[in-house]
Design a protein around this motif. Structure first.
Motif, PDB file in Angstrom:
ATOM      1  N   SER A 166       0.820  -1.210   0.000  1.00  0.00           N
ATOM      2  CA  SER A 166       0.000   0.000   0.000  1.00  0.00           C
ATOM      3  C   SER A 166       0.853   1.259   0.000  1.00  0.00           C
ATOM      4  CB  SER A 166      -0.923   0.004   1.217  1.00  0.00           C
ATOM      5  OG  SER A 166      -0.168  -0.045   2.408  1.00  0.00           O
ATOM      6  N   TRP A 188       1.243   3.851  -9.757  1.00  0.00           N
ATOM      7  CA  TRP A 188       0.443   2.670  -9.456  1.00  0.00           C
ATOM      8  C   TRP A 188      -1.052   2.937  -9.574  1.00  0.00           C
ATOM      9  CZ3 TRP A 188       2.947  -1.579  -9.768  1.00  0.00           C
ATOM     10  CH2 TRP A 188       2.293  -2.771  -9.470  1.00  0.00           C
ATOM     11  N   ASP A 204      -0.104  -5.098 -12.777  1.00  0.00           N
ATOM     12  CA  ASP A 204      -1.325  -5.815 -12.425  1.00  0.00           C
ATOM     13  C   ASP A 204      -1.633  -5.454 -10.983  1.00  0.00           C
ATOM     14  OD1 ASP A 204      -3.183  -7.731 -11.478  1.00  0.00           O
ATOM     15  OD2 ASP A 204      -2.558  -9.146 -13.025  1.00  0.00           O
ATOM     16  N   ASN A 205      -2.621  -4.611 -10.805  1.00  0.00           N
ATOM     17  CA  ASN A 205      -2.915  -4.126  -9.456  1.00  0.00           C
ATOM     18  C   ASN A 205      -3.356  -5.255  -8.527  1.00  0.00           C
ATOM     19  OD1 ASN A 205      -3.016  -1.837 -11.303  1.00  0.00           O
ATOM     20  ND2 ASN A 205      -3.661  -0.671  -9.525  1.00  0.00           N
ATOM     21  N   ALA A 206      -4.104  -6.206  -9.055  1.00  0.00           N
ATOM     22  CA  ALA A 206      -4.616  -7.285  -8.212  1.00  0.00           C
ATOM     23  C   ALA A 206      -3.487  -8.184  -7.712  1.00  0.00           C
ATOM     24  CB  ALA A 206      -5.650  -8.098  -8.976  1.00  0.00           C
ATOM     25  N   LYS A 207      -2.518  -8.446  -8.578  1.00  0.00           N
ATOM     26  CA  LYS A 207      -1.397  -9.317  -8.209  1.00  0.00           C
ATOM     27  C   LYS A 207      -0.228  -8.543  -7.640  1.00  0.00           C
ATOM     28  CE  LYS A 207      -2.361 -12.751 -11.804  1.00  0.00           C
ATOM     29  NZ  LYS A 207      -1.815 -13.446 -13.012  1.00  0.00           N
ATOM     30  N   PHE A 208      -0.319  -7.227  -7.684  1.00  0.00           N
ATOM     31  CA  PHE A 208       0.785  -6.343  -7.288  1.00  0.00           C
ATOM     32  C   PHE A 208       2.074  -6.771  -7.956  1.00  0.00           C
ATOM     33  CE2 PHE A 208      -0.146  -2.829  -4.555  1.00  0.00           C
ATOM     34  CZ  PHE A 208       1.017  -2.092  -4.702  1.00  0.00           C
TER      35      PHE A 208
END
Length: 130
Positions: free
Chosen positions: A29, A53, A73-77
Motif C-alpha cells: 500500500s 500505481w 497488475d494491481n490485483a497481483k501487485f
C-alpha cells in the motif's frame, strides 16, 4: 517493509525480446510508483521506465521508447517490462524499484531519479548476444 522479486531474465540474441516481472509483497500500500532500472557493475544505475500505481501514468527513457512497454497488475501487485529488439549493449542486471512518495496531483508522472526510490529488488540478469 516491502519485498520486490524480479524474474524473467535470461539470455537472448540481439533483436529478441524479454518480459520481466517484479512481484511485490509486504506493505504494498506504500507504493505510488514503480520503475525499472539496469546497471552494470561499476556504472551508474540507468533508468528504463516507470509507472504510477494508481493512475497508470508511464514514463520511458529515450533509449527504450517505442520498443518497450511497462505495465502493472494491481490485483497481483506485479510490475512488468516488455523489451523488444534488444541490443548487446543492453546486457545488464535489471532491477525493479518502488517509490513510496505520495503524488500530488494523482496524475503526476513518475520520477526517473533512482535516488527517489525506496525499495529495490535483487535484480535479474539479462544477457543479449550478438
Amino acid at each position: 517493509q516491502v519485498q520486490l522479486v524480479e524474474s524473467g531474465g535470461g539470455s537472448v540474441q540481439a533483436g529478441g525480446s524479454l518480459r520481466l516481472s517484479c512481484a511485490a509483497s509486504g506493505r504494498t500500500s506504500s507504493a505510488y510508483a514503480m520503475g525499472w532500472f539496469r546497471q552494470v557493475s561499476g556504472k551508474e544505475r540507468e533508468f528504463i521506465a516507470a509507472i504510477t500505481w494508481s493512475a497508470g501514468v508511464v514514463y520511458y527513457a529515450d533509449s527504450v521508447k517505442g520498443r518497450s512497454t511497462i505495465s502493472r497488475d494491481n490485483a497481483k501487485f506485479t510490475l512488468y517490462l516488455q523489451v523488444n529488439n534488444l541490443r548487446p549493449e543492453e546486457t545488464d542486471v535489471y532491477y525493479c524499484a518502488m517509490d513510496t512518495r505520495p503524488l500530488y496531483p494523482n496524475n503526476s508522472p513518475p520520477t526517473m531519479r533512482s535516488q527517489k526510490y525506496s525499495y529495490w529488488g535483487q535484480g535479474t540478469q539479462v544477457t543479449v548476444s550478438s
